[in-house]
Design an enzyme around this catalytic site. Sequence first.
Site, PDB file in Angstrom:
ATOM      1  N   GLU A  65       0.807  -1.207   0.000  1.00 15.71           N
ATOM      2  CA  GLU A  65       0.000   0.000   0.000  1.00 15.71           C
ATOM      3  C   GLU A  65       0.839   1.255   0.000  1.00 15.71           C
ATOM      4  O   GLU A  65       0.333   2.364   0.125  1.00 15.71           O
ATOM      5  CB  GLU A  65      -0.941  -0.005   1.208  1.00 15.71           C
ATOM      6  CG  GLU A  65      -1.911  -1.189   1.174  1.00 15.71           C
ATOM      7  CD  GLU A  65      -2.851  -1.203   2.352  1.00 15.71           C
ATOM      8  OE1 GLU A  65      -2.632  -0.399   3.274  1.00 15.71           O
ATOM      9  OE2 GLU A  65      -3.783  -2.008   2.350  1.00 15.71           O
TER      10      GLU A  65
ATOM     11  N   ALA B 104      -0.802  -6.734   9.891  1.00 12.24           N
ATOM     12  CA  ALA B 104      -1.998  -7.553  10.076  1.00 12.24           C
ATOM     13  C   ALA B 104      -3.253  -6.710  10.269  1.00 12.24           C
ATOM     14  O   ALA B 104      -4.229  -7.178  10.855  1.00 12.24           O
ATOM     15  CB  ALA B 104      -1.822  -8.525  11.255  1.00 12.24           C
ATOM     16  N   ARG B 105      -3.221  -5.475   9.783  1.00 12.61           N
ATOM     17  CA  ARG B 105      -4.359  -4.551   9.914  1.00 12.61           C
ATOM     18  C   ARG B 105      -4.684  -4.201  11.366  1.00 12.61           C
ATOM     19  O   ARG B 105      -5.754  -3.658  11.646  1.00 12.61           O
ATOM     20  CB  ARG B 105      -5.611  -5.127   9.247  1.00 12.61           C
ATOM     21  CG  ARG B 105      -5.437  -5.504   7.796  1.00 12.61           C
ATOM     22  CD  ARG B 105      -5.388  -4.298   6.899  1.00 12.61           C
ATOM     23  NE  ARG B 105      -5.316  -4.673   5.500  1.00 12.61           N
ATOM     24  CZ  ARG B 105      -5.291  -3.816   4.483  1.00 12.61           C
ATOM     25  NH1 ARG B 105      -5.336  -2.520   4.729  1.00 12.61           N
ATOM     26  NH2 ARG B 105      -5.211  -4.231   3.253  1.00 12.61           N
ATOM     27  N   LEU B 106      -3.777  -4.501  12.272  1.00 11.71           N
ATOM     28  CA  LEU B 106      -4.004  -4.161  13.682  1.00 11.71           C
ATOM     29  C   LEU B 106      -3.408  -2.782  13.946  1.00 11.71           C
ATOM     30  O   LEU B 106      -2.437  -2.621  14.680  1.00 11.71           O
ATOM     31  CB  LEU B 106      -3.396  -5.236  14.592  1.00 11.71           C
ATOM     32  CG  LEU B 106      -4.007  -6.626  14.433  1.00 11.71           C
ATOM     33  CD1 LEU B 106      -3.327  -7.622  15.359  1.00 11.71           C
ATOM     34  CD2 LEU B 106      -5.513  -6.570  14.716  1.00 11.71           C
TER      35      LEU B 106
END
Length: 218
Positions: A4, A194-196
């Site tokens: 990203e 991990a999108r955390l």
Amino acid sequence: MNLEGGKLETALTDDELGSDPTLSFGTWFEEAKNAGIHEPNAMCLATSSPDGTPSARMVLLHSFDQRGFVWYTNYESRKASEIELNPKAALVFYWQSLNRSVRIEGSVVRITSEESDAYFNSRPLDSKLGAWTSRQSRPIPDRKALEDALATTRLRFLGTATTNEGETLIPRPQFWGGYRLIPQRIEFWKSRPARLHDRLSYSRDQSSSTWTKSRLQP
């Protein structure tokens, strides 16, 4: 591998941001400028009509301090009309290369005429002419009509008095000026694996100057 763009940030610890979110925003804003981000003051401004219909657009932050966050616009634009009827708004800054974002929510007020005059007088000549020319958010038949309107505005002011430095004196249009968002909520976000992601949120009510900080789940 981060697909990203930008780097994955180290953890946003509770100690990294102090008790005053305005000061913390100032630190992040300086870091965004120092990172070479183009227009780090670009922000998404979200408003809504009295019936709750939302609208959003990109504008430029002009200044900020303990009183709030200031931008300038045409007072007859859609965003201004919505603010006048429903004086609440939200701002979002996103600095992709740093993988950081800041969200700000609060009430909106017009700044003083003196503040608007001072900023307008500091603007380049073409920006002043543009402010007089554009009837922001209103329909126009084509680009040529806008350019013709600018030419007419230029002719209108070419014969005005000048300063000792030879600069044309152009008064601020009464339909143009600044708004200040007085924040009740400011959230700082950092990208994590991990999108955390890390989210630290500050909130206060309108009658309080004391901020409450909390960590939110991603």
